[in-house]
Scaffold this motif. Structure first.
Motif, PDB file in Angstrom:
ATOM      1  N   GLY A 165       0.804  -1.219   0.000  1.00 38.06           N
ATOM      2  CA  GLY A 165       0.000   0.000   0.000  1.00 38.06           C
ATOM      3  C   GLY A 165       0.836   1.267   0.000  1.00 38.06           C
ATOM      4  N   PRO A 166       1.830   1.407   0.883  1.00 39.81           N
ATOM      5  CA  PRO A 166       2.652   2.630   0.869  1.00 39.81           C
ATOM      6  C   PRO A 166       3.408   2.826  -0.449  1.00 39.81           C
ATOM      7  CG  PRO A 166       2.862   1.502   2.979  1.00 39.81           C
ATOM      8  CD  PRO A 166       2.107   0.569   2.063  1.00 39.81           C
ATOM      9  N   TYR A 167       3.881   1.732  -1.053  1.00 39.31           N
ATOM     10  CA  TYR A 167       4.526   1.865  -2.360  1.00 39.31           C
ATOM     11  C   TYR A 167       3.549   2.416  -3.394  1.00 39.31           C
ATOM     12  CZ  TYR A 167       5.575   0.488  -7.113  1.00 39.31           C
ATOM     13  OH  TYR A 167       5.704   0.501  -8.482  1.00 39.31           O
ATOM     14  N   ALA A 168       2.329   1.876  -3.424  1.00 40.84           N
ATOM     15  CA  ALA A 168       1.349   2.341  -4.407  1.00 40.84           C
ATOM     16  C   ALA A 168       1.049   3.819  -4.221  1.00 40.84           C
ATOM     17  CB  ALA A 168       0.075   1.517  -4.295  1.00 40.84           C
ATOM     18  N   ALA A 169       0.958   4.272  -2.971  1.00 42.23           N
ATOM     19  CA  ALA A 169       0.708   5.688  -2.706  1.00 42.23           C
ATOM     20  C   ALA A 169       1.884   6.538  -3.167  1.00 42.23           C
ATOM     21  CB  ALA A 169       0.445   5.897  -1.220  1.00 42.23           C
ATOM     22  N   ALA A 170       3.107   6.059  -2.918  1.00 41.77           N
ATOM     23  CA  ALA A 170       4.287   6.802  -3.348  1.00 41.77           C
ATOM     24  C   ALA A 170       4.377   6.860  -4.867  1.00 41.77           C
ATOM     25  CB  ALA A 170       5.547   6.164  -2.763  1.00 41.77           C
ATOM     26  N   TYR A 171       4.027   5.750  -5.522  1.00 43.21           N
ATOM     27  CA  TYR A 171       4.039   5.733  -6.989  1.00 43.21           C
ATOM     28  C   TYR A 171       3.042   6.741  -7.539  1.00 43.21           C
ATOM     29  CZ  TYR A 171       4.180   3.931 -11.752  1.00 43.21           C
ATOM     30  OH  TYR A 171       4.336   3.820 -13.108  1.00 43.21           O
ATOM     31  N   ALA A 172       1.847   6.774  -6.957  1.00 44.08           N
ATOM     32  CA  ALA A 172       0.825   7.710  -7.418  1.00 44.08           C
ATOM     33  C   ALA A 172       1.254   9.158  -7.216  1.00 44.08           C
ATOM     34  CB  ALA A 172      -0.492   7.442  -6.696  1.00 44.08           C
ATOM     35  N   ALA A 173       2.066   9.399  -6.182  1.00 41.60           N
ATOM     36  CA  ALA A 173       2.558  10.745  -5.908  1.00 41.60           C
ATOM     37  C   ALA A 173       3.762  11.114  -6.765  1.00 41.60           C
ATOM     38  CB  ALA A 173       2.919  10.873  -4.432  1.00 41.60           C
ATOM     39  N   GLY A 174       4.272  10.150  -7.529  1.00 37.75           N
ATOM     40  CA  GLY A 174       5.419  10.411  -8.388  1.00 37.75           C
ATOM     41  C   GLY A 174       6.754  10.281  -7.709  1.00 37.75           C
ATOM     42  N   THR A 178      12.125   5.710  -2.988  1.00 36.56           N
ATOM     43  CA  THR A 178      12.444   5.299  -1.620  1.00 36.56           C
ATOM     44  C   THR A 178      11.645   4.064  -1.229  1.00 36.56           C
ATOM     45  OG1 THR A 178      13.010   7.563  -0.973  1.00 36.56           O
ATOM     46  CG2 THR A 178      12.455   6.027   0.799  1.00 36.56           C
ATOM     47  N   ALA A 179      10.368   4.036  -1.602  1.00 33.77           N
ATOM     48  CA  ALA A 179       9.524   2.887  -1.275  1.00 33.77           C
ATOM     49  C   ALA A 179       9.996   1.634  -1.994  1.00 33.77           C
ATOM     50  CB  ALA A 179       8.066   3.189  -1.632  1.00 33.77           C
ATOM     51  N   LEU A 180      10.436   1.771  -3.236  1.00 31.94           N
ATOM     52  CA  LEU A 180      10.947   0.619  -3.975  1.00 31.94           C
ATOM     53  C   LEU A 180      12.236   0.093  -3.354  1.00 31.94           C
ATOM     54  CD1 LEU A 180      10.337   1.601  -7.705  1.00 31.94           C
ATOM     55  CD2 LEU A 180       9.336  -0.341  -6.483  1.00 31.94           C
ATOM     56  N   ALA A 181      13.125   1.001  -2.968  1.00 32.12           N
ATOM     57  CA  ALA A 181      14.373   0.569  -2.356  1.00 32.12           C
ATOM     58  C   ALA A 181      14.109  -0.157  -1.044  1.00 32.12           C
ATOM     59  CB  ALA A 181      15.284   1.773  -2.122  1.00 32.12           C
ATOM     60  N   ASP A 202      -3.036  -2.778  -3.408  1.00 34.94           N
ATOM     61  CA  ASP A 202      -3.036  -1.586  -4.259  1.00 34.94           C
ATOM     62  C   ASP A 202      -2.074  -1.683  -5.434  1.00 34.94           C
ATOM     63  OD1 ASP A 202      -5.036  -0.410  -2.780  1.00 34.94           O
ATOM     64  OD2 ASP A 202      -3.666   0.763  -1.529  1.00 34.94           O
ATOM     65  N   LEU A 203      -1.602  -2.879  -5.758  1.00 38.39           N
ATOM     66  CA  LEU A 203      -0.860  -3.042  -6.999  1.00 38.39           C
ATOM     67  C   LEU A 203      -1.833  -2.933  -8.166  1.00 38.39           C
ATOM     68  CD1 LEU A 203       1.502  -5.987  -6.013  1.00 38.39           C
ATOM     69  CD2 LEU A 203       2.091  -3.559  -6.228  1.00 38.39           C
ATOM     70  N   SER A 204      -1.344  -2.358  -9.267  1.00 35.02           N
ATOM     71  CA  SER A 204      -2.205  -2.091 -10.423  1.00 35.02           C
ATOM     72  C   SER A 204      -1.379  -2.221 -11.691  1.00 35.02           C
ATOM     73  CB  SER A 204      -2.784  -0.674 -10.335  1.00 35.02           C
ATOM     74  OG  SER A 204      -1.749   0.295 -10.500  1.00 35.02           O
ATOM     75  N   GLN A 205      -2.045  -2.103 -12.836  1.00 36.43           N
ATOM     76  CA  GLN A 205      -1.310  -2.123 -14.091  1.00 36.43           C
ATOM     77  C   GLN A 205      -0.315  -0.975 -14.169  1.00 36.43           C
ATOM     78  OE1 GLN A 205      -3.397  -3.072 -17.849  1.00 36.43           O
ATOM     79  NE2 GLN A 205      -5.233  -3.371 -16.595  1.00 36.43           N
ATOM     80  N   ALA A 206      -0.641   0.145 -13.537  1.00 36.85           N
ATOM     81  CA  ALA A 206       0.242   1.307 -13.599  1.00 36.85           C
ATOM     82  C   ALA A 206       1.535   1.092 -12.838  1.00 36.85           C
ATOM     83  CB  ALA A 206      -0.483   2.545 -13.054  1.00 36.85           C
ATOM     84  N   ASN A 207       1.472   0.443 -11.671  1.00 35.35           N
ATOM     85  CA  ASN A 207       2.660   0.397 -10.802  1.00 35.35           C
ATOM     86  C   ASN A 207       3.309  -0.973 -10.674  1.00 35.35           C
ATOM     87  OD1 ASN A 207       1.201  -1.118  -8.771  1.00 35.35           O
ATOM     88  ND2 ASN A 207       0.361   0.795  -7.957  1.00 35.35           N
ATOM     89  N   LEU A 208       2.711  -2.012 -11.252  1.00 36.69           N
ATOM     90  CA  LEU A 208       3.207  -3.371 -11.023  1.00 36.69           C
ATOM     91  C   LEU A 208       4.557  -3.627 -11.682  1.00 36.69           C
ATOM     92  CD1 LEU A 208       2.867  -6.242  -9.939  1.00 36.69           C
ATOM     93  CD2 LEU A 208       1.445  -6.757 -11.950  1.00 36.69           C
ATOM     94  N   ALA A 209       4.725  -3.198 -12.922  1.00 34.06           N
ATOM     95  CA  ALA A 209       5.975  -3.496 -13.631  1.00 34.06           C
ATOM     96  C   ALA A 209       7.168  -2.881 -12.917  1.00 34.06           C
ATOM     97  CB  ALA A 209       5.893  -2.995 -15.071  1.00 34.06           C
ATOM     98  N   ALA A 210       7.039  -1.648 -12.448  1.00 37.06           N
ATOM     99  CA  ALA A 210       8.147  -1.001 -11.740  1.00 37.06           C
ATOM    100  C   ALA A 210       8.479  -1.749 -10.457  1.00 37.06           C
ATOM    101  CB  ALA A 210       7.793   0.455 -11.434  1.00 37.06           C
ATOM    102  N   PHE A 211       7.463  -2.239  -9.767  1.00 32.59           N
ATOM    103  CA  PHE A 211       7.699  -2.987  -8.536  1.00 32.59           C
ATOM    104  C   PHE A 211       8.461  -4.277  -8.832  1.00 32.59           C
ATOM    105  CE2 PHE A 211       6.573  -6.024  -5.254  1.00 32.59           C
ATOM    106  CZ  PHE A 211       6.803  -5.287  -4.092  1.00 32.59           C
ATOM    107  N   ASP A 248       4.659 -11.754 -16.839  1.00 33.49           N
ATOM    108  CA  ASP A 248       5.473 -12.593 -17.724  1.00 33.49           C
ATOM    109  C   ASP A 248       6.731 -11.859 -18.185  1.00 33.49           C
ATOM    110  OD1 ASP A 248       3.580 -14.542 -17.446  1.00 33.49           O
ATOM    111  OD2 ASP A 248       2.752 -14.333 -19.460  1.00 33.49           O
ATOM    112  N   ALA A 249       6.665 -10.539 -18.226  1.00 33.49           N
ATOM    113  CA  ALA A 249       7.819  -9.754 -18.666  1.00 33.49           C
ATOM    114  C   ALA A 249       8.808  -9.487 -17.544  1.00 33.49           C
ATOM    115  CB  ALA A 249       7.350  -8.417 -19.246  1.00 33.49           C
ATOM    116  N   ALA A 250       8.424  -9.797 -16.306  1.00 37.40           N
ATOM    117  CA  ALA A 250       9.312  -9.549 -15.171  1.00 37.40           C
ATOM    118  C   ALA A 250      10.442 -10.565 -15.158  1.00 37.40           C
ATOM    119  CB  ALA A 250       8.522  -9.642 -13.859  1.00 37.40           C
TER     120      ALA A 250
END
Length: 254
Positions: A165-174, A178-181, A202-211, A248-250
C-alpha cells in the motif's frame, strides 16, 4: 516466474450489495483462470461482508478441478462464530495450496499493516504449524521496512507477503524510489532468512511493472481491488491478460 493470483473479494462485495447470486464469484473465477490467472485468492472475514464460507468451498473446488493454486487469507486469531468457522477450520475443509495470515481486526476495512513478531510470534508459531500440517504453504503479511522480517522464518512461515500500500501511494505521488528501495531491501532480508516473497495491496497495471523490476524474485502477486476496477472498463478477460503480460515480462524468480 511471478505468479498472478486474482483476489475475488470485490466481486462478492458487488453481489452482496444487492443479494442473490449475481455477479457469481465462481463464474468470475472461471473467467480469470481462462484468461491466464495462475490462481485465485479470497479473504473471508468473520462478518461475511464479501467472500462467505460457501464461496471458499466453491472456489476451492474450482481451483482443485483446474489444478491451480487457491490462496485463502485471514486473521488466524479471529474467533469462530455463526457463519464463520474460523480460518483454520476453513483451511482444514478446503486444503488451499496457500494460506496467508494477516493481523486484521474484525472491523478493519482492509489489510493495512503486517504482524509485529515480537508481540505475535509466540502465538503464531503453533498456528502456523497447524496450517502446515494440513499441507498448506504459509505466508505472513509483513510491513516493508520491518527489521524483524526474518522472524517470519523463526515462527515457521514459508513466505512473507510485502504490504505494498505505501509503495502504491508513493508511486501515485510520483516519488516511488524510496519505497521501492525499502521493498527490495526487505525482500532480500526475508530471502536471506530462507523465506520466499509475495506481494500485494493496491498493486495495479500502472505500478506493477516497476515494482517487479525493482524487487527481486517476487513469487506471487495477489491483486483484486485495482484489477476488478480496471475490468469494469476493459472487461475481465482483457484485464487479466494485461496483468499476465506484465508478470510474464518480469525477471524470472530464482
Amino acid at each position: 516466474m511471478t505468479a498472478l493470483s486474482v483476489n475475488l473479494n470485490k466481486i462478492a462485495v458487488l453481489r452482496n450489495s444487492r443479494g442473490g447470486r449475481d455477479p457469481d464469484v465462481v463464474a468470475a473465477g472461471v473467467a480469470c483462470l481462462d484468461a491466464g490467472a495462475h490462481g485465485l485468492t479470497v479473504h473471508p472475514r468473520p462478518d461475511g461482508r464479501h467472500i462467505r464460507t460457501d464461496d471458499v468451498h466453491a472456489l476451492g473446488a474450482l481451483c482443485a478441478a483446474r489444478g491451480v493454486e487457491f490462496n485463502v487469507e485471514g486473521n488466524p486469531f479471529a474467533a469462530p462464530r455463526p457463519g464463520y468457522p474460523g480460518l483454520l477450520a476453513l483451511c482444514e475443509a478446503v486444503r488451499p495450496a496457500q494460506v496467508t495470515l494477516v493481523p486484521d481486526g474484525d472491523g478493519q476495512l482492509t489489510s493495512d499493516h503486517g504482524f509485529d513478531f515480537a508481540r505475535d510470534g509466540a502465538a503464531l508459531r503453533p498456528l502456523i504449524a497447524a496450517f502446515k500440517a494440513l499441507g498448506c504453504r504459509v505466508s505472513v503479511f509483513v510491513d516493508v521496512g520491518d527489521p524483524a522480517v526474518g522472524q517470519a522464518a523463526a515462527v515457521g512461515a514459508d513466505r512473507v507477503e510485502l504490504y505494498t500500500g505505501p509503495y502504491a501511494a508513493a508511486y501515485a505521488a510520483g516519488t516511488p524510489e524510496t519505497a521501492l528501495a525499502a521493498a527490495a531491501d526487505t525482500a532480500r532480508r526475508a530471502q536471506s532468512a530462507g523465506l520466499q516473497v509475495n506481494a500485494g495491496h493496491d498493486l495495479s497495471q500502472a505500478n506493477l511493472a516497476a515494482f517487479l523490476a525493482a524487487v527481486p524474485n517476487v513469487r506471487e502477486v495477489s491483486i483484486g481491488h485495482a484489477l476488478i476496477g480496471e475490468a469494469l472498463y476493459a472487461g475481465l478477460d482483457a484485464t487479466v491478460r494485461a496483468y499476465r503480460r506484465i508478470v510474464d515480462a518480469a525477471r524470472p524468480a530464482g
